[in-house]
Design an enzyme around this catalytic site. Structure first.
Site, PDB file in Angstrom:
ATOM      1  N   HIS A 132       0.818  -1.219   0.000  1.00 23.16           N
ATOM      2  CA  HIS A 132       0.000   0.000   0.000  1.00 23.16           C
ATOM      3  C   HIS A 132       0.851   1.269   0.000  1.00 23.16           C
ATOM      4  CE1 HIS A 132       0.450  -0.226   4.511  1.00 23.16           C
ATOM      5  NE2 HIS A 132       0.479   1.080   4.376  1.00 23.16           N
ATOM      6  N   ASP A 162       0.187  -7.751   1.643  1.00 28.17           N
ATOM      7  CA  ASP A 162       0.520  -6.331   1.616  1.00 28.17           C
ATOM      8  C   ASP A 162       2.035  -6.123   1.602  1.00 28.17           C
ATOM      9  OD1 ASP A 162       0.076  -3.620   1.479  1.00 28.17           O
ATOM     10  OD2 ASP A 162      -0.104  -3.362   3.649  1.00 28.17           O
ATOM     11  N   SER A 235       4.891   2.172   7.910  1.00 28.39           N
ATOM     12  CA  SER A 235       4.563   1.016   7.082  1.00 28.39           C
ATOM     13  C   SER A 235       5.755   0.595   6.226  1.00 28.39           C
ATOM     14  CB  SER A 235       3.377   1.334   6.172  1.00 28.39           C
ATOM     15  OG  SER A 235       2.216   1.535   6.919  1.00 28.39           O
ATOM     16  N   GLY A 291     -10.452 -24.803  -2.481  1.00 26.70           N
ATOM     17  CA  GLY A 291     -11.789 -24.468  -2.965  1.00 26.70           C
ATOM     18  C   GLY A 291     -12.875 -24.680  -1.936  1.00 26.70           C
TER      19      GLY A 291
END
Length: 391
Positions: A132, A162, A235, A291
Site C-alpha cells: 500500500h 501487503d 509502514s 476451494g
C-alpha cells in the site's frame, strides 16, 4: 540475684561498646571486614540486591541494536498523478448533503506523494516494503540512511500479504540481519524503526504482545502484534529484536478511531522471506487452494466431540473446485491434511497455501460422526481482497 543482674549489665555494656568500636572502624577502614573474613577463610555475605542484579540480562540501552539495524531501514517516497474533478457546491445545505456538488470545469491532475519505509534485505539492492506504500505509484524514490537517494524499480507486489519488493542500484548497501523466527516469544522487547509522519529515522520500543495473530478468517497469513508505537509512515519499516535483528515488517495499526491504543501489527520475517523469494523469482506469489471455506468446529452438548475438539468445519464448497471434485461436503469436519493434524481453520489455511498447485494431498476427517478420507488435487489460489486496517 543482684550479683547476676550486675554481671549481665556489665556484659551488655561491653557488647554495646564493642559494636560501637566496630562501627567506627568500619567507617575509617571500609574494607577491613572483607580482609578479616578472607584471612580466616570465611565467605562474604550475598545481598538480595546483588542477586537480583546478577539475574537480569536486559541491556541498559538499545543503542547498539539500533546502530546495527537502522542503516538498513530506508525512507520511501512514492509519487503518483491523481485525477480530480473540481466541484461547485450547492448553496442549499439540503442539496449539498444529497448531491455534494456539480462538476465545475474540466478535470485536472495533481501529483500526490505517499510516505513509507522499507528494509534493505539483500546486497543486490532488494528492498522489502508494504504494497500500500507504493501502490499505483509512477515514481518511487528511496532515501538511504547515509543520505543517498536512489530511484527504485518495482519487482513485484502481493496484495494479500501487503508486501512489495523494490530494487535499487547502489553500492555498499547495509543489509539487515534476519532473526530466527522460531525464537520470537510473547513478551520479547522489540524496536520499530521507520519514517513516521515524514520525521525520518525514528525508533520506538515495546514488546511482542502476541504471535500468530489472525486478522482474517479467509487468509492464511498471521501477524506479530506489538505495542511499539507505529504511525503512518512506519509502514514497510523494520521490527527488530533487542539484538537488532529483523523479526517483522511493520504493516498496520488499529488506531484511536477504533478506540484502540498500542495495537500494531507486523508481518513475521519468515512469511515475508517466502513472499520475497517468490516475487524476485516470478513477480507474483503462488498459493495452493482447496476451494472451500471453513470455520471452527462447533461444540454441542450432544456432538460426542471432546471439549477441546480441534480441526475445521467446512462452511462452503466452491462448485467445480478441488474440494467439490474430491467429494468434500458442507459440515464435514477436517482433522488431517497429509501427515499433519489440523489444529484450527487458520492452521489449515497455512498448510493449504504452502502447497504448490497440482499437489495431491490426502484429507481426512468426520462426516456425520463417521470417519472419511479423500484425495484433493490443489489448484492455484485466486486473488483475495486484503484485510483493511487503519494505517
Amino acid at each position: 540475684m543482684k550479683h547476676a543482674a550486675g554481671t549481665l549489665a556489665f556484659i551488655a555494656r561491653f557488647v554495646v561498646l564493642g559494636l560501637a568500636v566496630a562501627f567506627v572502624i568500619s567507617l575509617i577502614w571500609p574494607g577491613v571486614g572483607d580482609r578479616l573474613r578472607s584471612r580466616f577463610g570465611l565467605a562474604a555475605p550475598t545481598t538480595t540486591a546483588a542477586t537480583s542484579i546478577s539475574r537480569t540480562s536486559d541491556p541498559v540501552s538499545y543503542a547498539d541494536a539500533v546502530a546495527r539495524a537502522a542503516p538498513s531501514v530506508v525512507n520511501i517516497y512514492a509519487n503518483k498523478l491523481v485525477t480530480e474533478q473540481a466541484l461547485r457546491m450547492y448553496s442549499d445545505p439540503v442539496l449539498q448533503r444529497l448531491f455534494g456538488g456539480q462538476p465545475a470545469g474540466p478535470a485536472y491532475k495533481r501529483r500526490e506523494q505517499s510516505l513509507g519505509s522499507g528494509v534493505i534485505v539483500s546486497s543486490q539492492g532488494y528492498v522489502l516494503t508494504n504494497n500500500h506504500v507504493i501502490a499505483n505509484a509512477d515514481d518511487i524514490q528511496v532515501l538511504l540512511y547515509d543520505g543517498r537517494v536512489a530511484k527504485a524499480k518495482l519487482i513485484g507486489a502481493d496484495m494479500e500479504t501487503d508486501l512489495a519488493v523494490l530494487k535499487i542500484e547502489a553500492n555498499n548497501l547495509p543489509v539487515i540481519s534476519i532473526a530466527d523466527q522460531r525464537a520470537i516469544r510473547t513478551g520479547d522487547v522489540v524496536l520499530a524503526i521507520g519514517n513516521p509522519l515524514g520525521l525520518n529515522q525514528t525508533v520506538t520500543m515495546g514488546i511482542v504482545s502476541a504471535i500468530g495473530r489472525q486478522l482474517s478468517s479467509s487468509s492464511p497469513e498471521d501477524f506479530i502484534q506489538t505495542d511499539a508505537a507505529i504511525n503512518p509512515g512506519n509502514s514497510g519499516g523494520a521490527l527488530v529484536n533487542a539484538a537488532g535483528e529483523l523479526i517483522g515488517i511493520n504493516t498496520s495499526l488499529i488506531g484511536k478511531a477504533a478506540n484502540a491504543e498500542g495495537i500494531g501489527f507486523a508481518i513475521p520475517v519468515g512469511n515475508a522471506k517466502k513472499v520475497l523469494d517468490q516475487l524476485i523469482e516470478s513477480g507474483h506469489v503462488v498459493r495452493g487452494w482447496m476451494g472451500a471455506d471453513y470455520t471452527f468446529v462447533p461444540i454441542a452438548a450432544d456432538s460426542g466431540l471432546p471439549a477441546a475438539a480441534r480441526g475445521a468445519q467446512v462452511t462452503d464448497v466452491y462448485p467445480g473446485g478441488p474440494a467439490a471434485q474430491a467429494g468434500i461436503q458442507i459440515h464435514d469436519i477436517l482433522l488431517r491434511i497429509g501427515p499433519d493434524d489440523i489444529v484450527a481453520p487458520a492452521d489449515l489455511r497455512r498448510h493449504e497455501a504452502a502447497l504448490k498447485p497440482g499437489s495431491k494431498i490426502e484429507i481426512s476427517g468426520l462426516r456425520n460422526g463417521s470417519p472419511f478420507r479423500t484425495q484433493v488435487t490443489l489448484t492455484e489460489r485466486p486473488p483475495q481482497t486484503p484485510t483493511a486496517l487503519v494505517d
